[in-house]
Design a protein around this motif. Sequence first.
Motif, mmCIF file in Angstrom:
data_model
loop_
_atom_site.group_PDB
_atom_site.id
_atom_site.type_symbol
_atom_site.label_atom_id
_atom_site.label_comp_id
_atom_site.label_asym_id
_atom_site.label_seq_id
_atom_site.Cartn_x
_atom_site.Cartn_y
_atom_site.Cartn_z
ATOM 1 N N ASP A 59 0.838 -1.199 0.000
ATOM 2 C CA ASP A 59 0.000 0.000 0.000
ATOM 3 C C ASP A 59 0.875 1.252 0.000
ATOM 4 O OD1 ASP A 59 -2.384 1.393 -0.078
ATOM 5 O OD2 ASP A 59 -3.267 0.294 1.593
ATOM 6 N N SER A 60 0.255 2.365 -0.369
ATOM 7 C CA SER A 60 0.998 3.630 -0.329
ATOM 8 C C SER A 60 1.158 4.067 1.131
ATOM 9 C CB SER A 60 0.269 4.687 -1.151
ATOM 10 O OG SER A 60 -1.112 4.617 -0.953
ATOM 11 N N CYS A 61 2.108 4.977 1.387
ATOM 12 C CA CYS A 61 2.425 5.327 2.772
ATOM 13 C C CYS A 61 1.347 6.214 3.398
ATOM 14 C CB CYS A 61 3.788 6.000 2.849
ATOM 15 S SG CYS A 61 3.790 7.736 2.305
ATOM 16 N N GLY A 62 0.688 7.021 2.568
ATOM 17 C CA GLY A 62 -0.357 7.899 3.104
ATOM 18 C C GLY A 62 0.170 9.177 3.723
ATOM 19 N N GLN A 63 1.486 9.315 3.813
ATOM 20 C CA GLN A 63 2.068 10.449 4.549
ATOM 21 C C GLN A 63 2.894 11.385 3.668
ATOM 22 O OE1 GLN A 63 1.532 10.644 7.903
ATOM 23 N NE2 GLN A 63 0.363 8.731 7.813
ATOM 24 N N CYS A 64 3.479 10.858 2.584
ATOM 25 C CA CYS A 64 4.408 11.675 1.796
ATOM 26 C C CYS A 64 3.632 12.779 1.058
ATOM 27 C CB CYS A 64 5.166 10.797 0.806
ATOM 28 S SG CYS A 64 4.148 10.149 -0.513
ATOM 29 N N SER A 65 4.362 13.709 0.471
ATOM 30 C CA SER A 65 3.661 14.849 -0.144
ATOM 31 C C SER A 65 2.813 14.381 -1.336
ATOM 32 C CB SER A 65 4.657 15.921 -0.573
ATOM 33 O OG SER A 65 5.448 15.441 -1.631
ATOM 34 N N ALA A 66 3.307 13.371 -2.062
ATOM 35 C CA ALA A 66 2.507 12.858 -3.191
ATOM 36 C C ALA A 66 1.201 12.249 -2.685
ATOM 37 C CB ALA A 66 3.312 11.819 -3.967
ATOM 38 N N CYS A 67 1.294 11.471 -1.604
ATOM 39 C CA CYS A 67 0.086 10.848 -1.047
ATOM 40 C C CYS A 67 -0.905 11.910 -0.575
ATOM 41 C CB CYS A 67 0.439 9.931 0.121
ATOM 42 S SG CYS A 67 0.981 8.298 -0.402
ATOM 43 N N LEU A 68 -0.387 12.957 0.057
ATOM 44 C CA LEU A 68 -1.293 13.993 0.566
ATOM 45 C C LEU A 68 -2.031 14.676 -0.589
ATOM 46 C CD1 LEU A 68 0.885 15.504 3.450
ATOM 47 C CD2 LEU A 68 -0.955 13.811 3.614
ATOM 48 N N LYS A 69 -1.289 14.919 -1.673
ATOM 49 C CA LYS A 69 -1.957 15.541 -2.842
ATOM 50 C C LYS A 69 -2.956 14.578 -3.472
ATOM 51 C CE LYS A 69 2.108 18.227 -3.833
ATOM 52 N NZ LYS A 69 3.358 18.124 -4.571
ATOM 53 N N GLN A 70 -2.560 13.314 -3.552
ATOM 54 C CA GLN A 70 -3.475 12.308 -4.125
ATOM 55 C C GLN A 70 -4.762 12.213 -3.314
ATOM 56 O OE1 GLN A 70 -3.496 10.518 -6.808
ATOM 57 N NE2 GLN A 70 -1.468 9.806 -7.376
ATOM 58 N N SER A 71 -4.618 12.332 -1.994
ATOM 59 C CA SER A 71 -5.802 12.212 -1.132
ATOM 60 C C SER A 71 -6.800 13.318 -1.404
ATOM 61 C CB SER A 71 -5.407 12.258 0.343
ATOM 62 O OG SER A 71 -4.523 11.228 0.616
ATOM 63 N N LYS A 72 -6.289 14.457 -1.895
ATOM 64 C CA LYS A 72 -7.198 15.579 -2.188
ATOM 65 C C LYS A 72 -7.540 15.664 -3.684
ATOM 66 C CE LYS A 72 -4.377 18.405 -0.010
ATOM 67 N NZ LYS A 72 -3.740 19.628 0.480
ATOM 68 N N LEU A 73 -7.131 14.680 -4.434
ATOM 69 C CA LEU A 73 -7.288 14.672 -5.897
ATOM 70 C C LEU A 73 -6.648 15.904 -6.528
ATOM 71 C CD1 LEU A 73 -10.171 13.258 -4.749
ATOM 72 C CD2 LEU A 73 -10.556 13.062 -7.187
ATOM 73 N N SER A 74 -5.506 16.312 -5.964
ATOM 74 C CA SER A 74 -4.888 17.519 -6.516
ATOM 75 C C SER A 74 -3.434 17.279 -6.911
ATOM 76 C CB SER A 74 -4.984 18.657 -5.493
ATOM 77 O OG SER A 74 -4.310 18.289 -4.307
ATOM 78 N N HIS A 75 -3.069 16.032 -7.155
ATOM 79 C CA HIS A 75 -1.705 15.754 -7.610
ATOM 80 C C HIS A 75 -1.559 16.262 -9.050
ATOM 81 C CE1 HIS A 75 1.992 13.728 -8.612
ATOM 82 N NE2 HIS A 75 2.117 13.303 -7.356
ATOM 83 N N PRO A 76 -0.533 17.069 -9.326
ATOM 84 C CA PRO A 76 -0.459 17.676 -10.669
ATOM 85 C C PRO A 76 -0.197 16.676 -11.795
ATOM 86 C CG PRO A 76 1.523 18.184 -9.392
ATOM 87 C CD PRO A 76 0.568 17.509 -8.451
ATOM 88 N N ASP A 77 0.283 15.482 -11.474
ATOM 89 C CA ASP A 77 0.554 14.507 -12.533
ATOM 90 C C ASP A 77 -0.562 13.478 -12.696
ATOM 91 O OD1 ASP A 77 2.980 15.656 -13.238
ATOM 92 O OD2 ASP A 77 4.024 14.601 -11.623
ATOM 93 N N VAL A 78 -1.661 13.717 -12.015
ATOM 94 C CA VAL A 78 -2.810 12.827 -12.204
ATOM 95 C C VAL A 78 -3.903 13.627 -12.913
ATOM 96 C CG1 VAL A 78 -4.541 11.356 -11.113
ATOM 97 C CG2 VAL A 78 -2.253 11.544 -10.120
ATOM 98 N N HIS A 79 -4.309 13.129 -14.055
ATOM 99 C CA HIS A 79 -5.330 13.830 -14.853
ATOM 100 C C HIS A 79 -6.631 13.036 -14.778
ATOM 101 C CE1 HIS A 79 -2.084 16.325 -16.282
ATOM 102 N NE2 HIS A 79 -1.396 15.217 -16.493
ATOM 103 N N TRP A 80 -7.640 13.670 -14.239
ATOM 104 C CA TRP A 80 -8.944 13.014 -14.076
ATOM 105 C C TRP A 80 -9.851 13.386 -15.252
ATOM 106 C CZ3 TRP A 80 -10.113 9.697 -10.056
ATOM 107 C CH2 TRP A 80 -9.220 9.671 -8.967
ATOM 108 N N VAL A 81 -10.419 12.359 -15.850
ATOM 109 C CA VAL A 81 -11.363 12.587 -16.953
ATOM 110 C C VAL A 81 -12.660 11.854 -16.601
ATOM 111 C CG1 VAL A 81 -11.817 12.155 -19.399
ATOM 112 C CG2 VAL A 81 -9.502 12.764 -18.649
ATOM 113 N N PHE A 82 -13.788 12.526 -16.821
ATOM 114 C CA PHE A 82 -15.077 11.935 -16.438
ATOM 115 C C PHE A 82 -16.159 12.555 -17.314
ATOM 116 C CE2 PHE A 82 -13.204 14.964 -13.463
ATOM 117 C CZ PHE A 82 -14.013 16.074 -13.646
ATOM 118 N N PRO A 83 -17.356 11.970 -17.345
ATOM 119 C CA PRO A 83 -18.408 12.529 -18.200
ATOM 120 C C PRO A 83 -18.843 13.904 -17.693
ATOM 121 C CG PRO A 83 -18.957 10.298 -17.477
ATOM 122 C CD PRO A 83 -17.795 10.734 -16.667
ATOM 123 N N VAL A 84 -19.081 14.792 -18.623
ATOM 124 C CA VAL A 84 -19.540 16.141 -18.272
ATOM 125 C C VAL A 84 -20.719 16.504 -19.177
ATOM 126 C CG1 VAL A 84 -17.340 16.970 -17.354
ATOM 127 C CG2 VAL A 84 -17.799 17.141 -19.806
#
Length: 384
Positions: A59-84
């Motif tokens: 599992d991911s650590c949940g503590q590092c800066s990447a994990c914290l951003k991922q938890s808020k769906l605000s990691h700059p290298d993750v692109h979310w696409v969904f129906p609009v």
Amino acid sequence: MNFGQIPGNNNVKKQLSLAVEHDRISHAHLFCGDDGSSNLAMAWAFAKYLSCQDRKESDSCGQCSACLKQSKLSHPDVHWVFPVTTGKGANPTSDMFIEDFRSFMLEQPFPYELDWNQKIGAANKQVFIGVKESSELAKKMILKPYEGSYRIVIIWQAHKMHAPAANKLLKLLEEPPEKTIFILVTSEKDQLLDTILSRVQSTDISAINDQDMNNYLNLNFELETSKRERIMLLSSGNLGQAIKMCQDQDRSVSLAPLFQSWMRISYAAKIPELSRWIDSFVKLGREEQKEFIQYGLHMVRECLVYNFGPSQLQRLNDQELSFCKKFAPFINENNAESIIEEFESAFAHITRNASTKIVFMDLSLRLVLLLRTKSLTLQKSINQ
Ligand SMILES: [Zn+2]
């Protein structure tokens, strides 16, 4: 979202973490699971695991800066696409709705598409992933990832891609940018283009078993044991549905799934199951039981409207409508009147303090006969 926060599907989590550990990650995944399942949550947890800077074995650590951003769906290298939907312009893209999507996912990470549609004011409108989305995505792929690790594209309800969008995406899948992982998520795999299917590694996200569901509900909701068990049984391993039932403040359990399961069991004439259903059902209060019968009358009338009336008279939400399409063939001019009479008679008996267990057993057995005798040619669709 961590793997550990998703109940069940342990084999999937293990496969994904092993692939990362051995650096054998496919560049394009497809997570298939029912609407309301953990398919999207699994994509999120996998993305988090990929970007984690202090990855643990499973599992991911949940503590590092990447994990914290991922938890808020605000990691700059993750692109979310969904129906609009249209409304913010003729060619809407996910970025225009990202704030809505963040709050939606943080509130309930096992979502139903219909709930998302409602969130963006599109309950009665078309939602889609348009070609502009794929063009924007292609532009983003030219830039280097911000944080030097993986770039991840998560496409929820990928079957909502318009054909030009899907074709543009296909080009990206055929010549994937370096260090880029695509995770497509769908509840309708058969609606995806074969050319896309042939480019992705497909993983089924299953409904979860009763024990996992029971543990999950126990950890996350304060419920009486009997209520928790009822929700566990009625939700059939679908997390989104179970959560909906838990959150339903007005009624002890939502009437629609309760009615639908009762009709399925009655039609199938599974008497022991019917008996268990009734044992569980009669724990509801008398007023709730009356409300349930009224709901049943409403559904029978809606089926008649569906069969014989103009569609604008239909008063059902999308989920109910989808049930109605399968159920309506069993309500016909020969049995509708009798079914309505049986419901009304049961309602009167319950009002007069008759034993609810006897009333419901009697009503169920009558329904077994009424539903079956008139519908032999149409047995197939209700069990689907
Ligand atoms: Zn981390």
